[in-house]
Write a protein that holds these residues in place. Structure first.
Motif, short mmCIF file in Angstrom:
data_model
loop_
_atom_site.label_atom_id
_atom_site.label_comp_id
_atom_site.label_asym_id
_atom_site.label_seq_id
_atom_site.Cartn_x
_atom_site.Cartn_y
_atom_site.Cartn_z
N ASN A 126 0.84 -1.20 0.00
CA ASN A 126 0.00 0.00 0.00
C ASN A 126 0.87 1.25 0.00
O ASN A 126 0.64 2.19 -0.77
CB ASN A 126 -0.92 0.01 1.23
CG ASN A 126 -2.28 -0.62 0.97
OD1 ASN A 126 -3.18 0.03 0.47
ND2 ASN A 126 -2.41 -1.89 1.31
N TYR A 127 1.87 1.24 0.87
CA TYR A 127 2.80 2.38 0.96
C TYR A 127 3.52 2.60 -0.37
O TYR A 127 3.56 3.73 -0.88
CB TYR A 127 3.81 2.13 2.08
CG TYR A 127 4.87 3.21 2.19
CD1 TYR A 127 4.67 4.34 2.98
CD2 TYR A 127 6.06 3.10 1.47
CE1 TYR A 127 5.63 5.33 3.07
CE2 TYR A 127 7.03 4.09 1.55
CZ TYR A 127 6.81 5.20 2.35
OH TYR A 127 7.77 6.19 2.42
N ASP A 128 4.08 1.53 -0.92
CA ASP A 128 4.86 1.65 -2.16
C ASP A 128 4.01 2.16 -3.31
O ASP A 128 4.45 3.00 -4.11
CB ASP A 128 5.48 0.30 -2.54
CG ASP A 128 6.60 -0.12 -1.60
OD1 ASP A 128 7.11 0.75 -0.86
OD2 ASP A 128 6.95 -1.32 -1.59
N GLN A 129 2.77 1.66 -3.41
CA GLN A 129 1.88 2.06 -4.50
C GLN A 129 1.58 3.56 -4.45
O GLN A 129 1.56 4.24 -5.49
CB GLN A 129 0.57 1.27 -4.42
CG GLN A 129 0.67 -0.17 -4.87
CD GLN A 129 0.71 -0.30 -6.38
OE1 GLN A 129 -0.06 0.34 -7.09
NE2 GLN A 129 1.60 -1.13 -6.88
N ILE A 130 1.34 4.07 -3.26
CA ILE A 130 1.01 5.49 -3.12
C ILE A 130 2.27 6.36 -3.24
O ILE A 130 2.28 7.37 -3.95
CB ILE A 130 0.30 5.75 -1.78
CG1 ILE A 130 -1.01 4.96 -1.71
CG2 ILE A 130 0.02 7.25 -1.60
CD1 ILE A 130 -1.70 4.99 -0.35
N LYS A 131 3.33 5.94 -2.57
CA LYS A 131 4.56 6.76 -2.55
C LYS A 131 5.23 6.83 -3.92
O LYS A 131 5.73 7.90 -4.33
CB LYS A 131 5.54 6.21 -1.51
CG LYS A 131 6.73 7.12 -1.24
CD LYS A 131 6.27 8.43 -0.62
CE LYS A 131 7.43 9.29 -0.13
NZ LYS A 131 8.27 9.82 -1.21
N LYS A 132 5.27 5.72 -4.65
CA LYS A 132 5.89 5.73 -5.98
C LYS A 132 5.13 6.67 -6.92
O LYS A 132 5.74 7.33 -7.76
CB LYS A 132 5.92 4.31 -6.56
CG LYS A 132 7.00 3.42 -5.96
CD LYS A 132 6.87 1.99 -6.44
CE LYS A 132 7.15 1.85 -7.92
NZ LYS A 132 7.07 0.43 -8.37
N THR A 133 3.82 6.72 -6.77
CA THR A 133 3.03 7.63 -7.60
C THR A 133 3.28 9.08 -7.19
O THR A 133 3.42 9.96 -8.04
CB THR A 133 1.53 7.29 -7.47
OG1 THR A 133 1.34 5.93 -7.85
CG2 THR A 133 0.68 8.19 -8.35
N GLU A 134 3.33 9.30 -5.90
CA GLU A 134 3.65 10.64 -5.40
C GLU A 134 4.98 11.12 -5.97
O GLU A 134 5.10 12.27 -6.43
CB GLU A 134 3.72 10.61 -3.87
CG GLU A 134 4.08 11.94 -3.23
CD GLU A 134 4.17 11.82 -1.72
OE1 GLU A 134 5.24 12.15 -1.17
OE2 GLU A 134 3.17 11.42 -1.10
N ASP A 135 5.97 10.25 -5.98
CA ASP A 135 7.30 10.61 -6.49
C ASP A 135 7.27 10.87 -7.99
O ASP A 135 7.93 11.80 -8.48
CB ASP A 135 8.30 9.50 -6.17
CG ASP A 135 8.58 9.37 -4.67
OD1 ASP A 135 8.25 10.31 -3.92
OD2 ASP A 135 9.11 8.32 -4.26
N ALA A 136 6.50 10.05 -8.73
CA ALA A 136 6.42 10.23 -10.18
C ALA A 136 5.79 11.58 -10.52
O ALA A 136 6.25 12.28 -11.44
CB ALA A 136 5.61 9.10 -10.80
N ILE A 137 4.75 11.95 -9.79
CA ILE A 137 4.09 13.25 -10.02
C ILE A 137 4.99 14.40 -9.60
O ILE A 137 5.09 15.42 -10.28
CB ILE A 137 2.73 13.30 -9.28
CG1 ILE A 137 1.78 12.25 -9.86
CG2 ILE A 137 2.11 14.69 -9.38
CD1 ILE A 137 0.51 12.04 -9.06
N MET A 138 5.68 14.21 -8.48
CA MET A 138 6.62 15.23 -8.01
C MET A 138 7.72 15.48 -9.03
O MET A 138 8.08 16.62 -9.33
CB MET A 138 7.22 14.80 -6.67
CG MET A 138 8.34 15.70 -6.16
SD MET A 138 7.81 17.38 -5.76
CE MET A 138 7.03 17.10 -4.16
N ASN A 139 8.24 14.40 -9.61
CA ASN A 139 9.31 14.53 -10.60
C ASN A 139 8.84 15.26 -11.86
O ASN A 139 9.60 16.01 -12.48
CB ASN A 139 9.86 13.15 -10.98
CG ASN A 139 10.65 12.52 -9.85
OD1 ASN A 139 11.16 13.21 -8.97
ND2 ASN A 139 10.76 11.20 -9.86
N ALA A 140 7.58 15.03 -12.23
CA ALA A 140 7.05 15.65 -13.45
C ALA A 140 6.60 17.09 -13.23
O ALA A 140 6.83 17.96 -14.07
CB ALA A 140 5.89 14.83 -13.99
#
Length: 236
Positions: A126-140
């Motif tokens: 659950n953590y990885d799914q949300i955090k990886k998306t957060e990071d992808a949006i942050m990077n973009a």
């Protein structure tokens, strides 16, 4: 002083009663603790204040790139800003389209990374799914998302806990286009939406051809109800 001698049969009965009592108390205490912590978690948000003349439109994105520009054109023509919940894998593959959506004034939310059923995965997943998306949006985009829409609306208490700990409000919906279902034509989508209460509602849609066809009509009809259509942050 009297000494009482308990028969073997009585001893077994008393021991059995004590054992049942201990098991019951253990179960009760454990569930009471679980209930206490569950009450500390915020429930998912399905709508805003039903007395407000406002409604939020959300679009969940994991596919449908060919329809997104059409949706954006309609929203721009109608002067509407909405919330797009994107998956992390989509954000990584489509950073330019994500930037374009954001540049139009639309809000970006977190739709987890790979569209898994969150009630079926571990706390770490659950953590990885949300955090990886957060990071992808942050990077973009260079922004920290604050709203999380679990894929398929599927969640459990672990999902809510992880989302809250990461600083998210979990968002569901009160009006569903169900546009992903086979046979969902423009007319069917319109009928589904128009039969629901709109004040304070959260509408869910996806980038589907029939949704593109239905969207201008839906916006016009809801505006006729003197309801302002906007983003999740405009509603809450």
């Amino acid at each position: 002083m009297r000494i009482y001698i308990i028969s073997k049969k009585m001893f077994i009965i008393v021991s059995f009663i004590l054992l049942i009592t201990i098991i019951f108390l253990s179960f009760y205490v454990e569930n009471s603790i679980d209930t206490f912590f569950m009450e500390e978690l915020e429930e998912p948000i399905r709508n805003g204040d039903a007395n407000m003349n406002k409604m939020a439109f959300t679009c969940n994105v994991d596919w449908g790139n060919e329809e997104i520009p059409k949706i954006l054109d309609i929203l721009e023509e109608k002067n509407i800003k909405i919330t797009f919940f994107v998956t992390g894998r989509w954000a990584l593959k489509n950073p330019e389209l994500l930037k374009f959506i954001y540049s139009k004034g639309h809000e970006i939310g977190n739709h987890a990374y790979s569209h898994k059923m969150h009630s079926k995965i571990s706390e770490k997943e659950n953590y990885d799914q949300i955090k990886k998306t957060e990071d992808a949006i942050m990077n973009a985009l260079g922004i920290k998302t604050k709203y999380f829409a679990p894929p398929s609306g599927d969640f459990n208490q672990t999902t809510l806990k992880v989302a809250k700990n990461l600083g998210y409000k979990t968002i569901l919906w009160s009006v569903d286009t169900v546009d992903w279902r086979k046979g969902s034509s423009k007319e069917i989508i319109i009928a589904r939406v128009m039969k629901k209460p709109h004040k304070g509602a959260i509408l869910l849609m996806h980038p589907k051809p029939a949704t593109v066809e239905a969207l201008p009509f839906l916006i016009d009809k809801i505006k006729e109800e003197d309801i302002e259509i906007g983003r999740i942050s405009d509603l809450l």
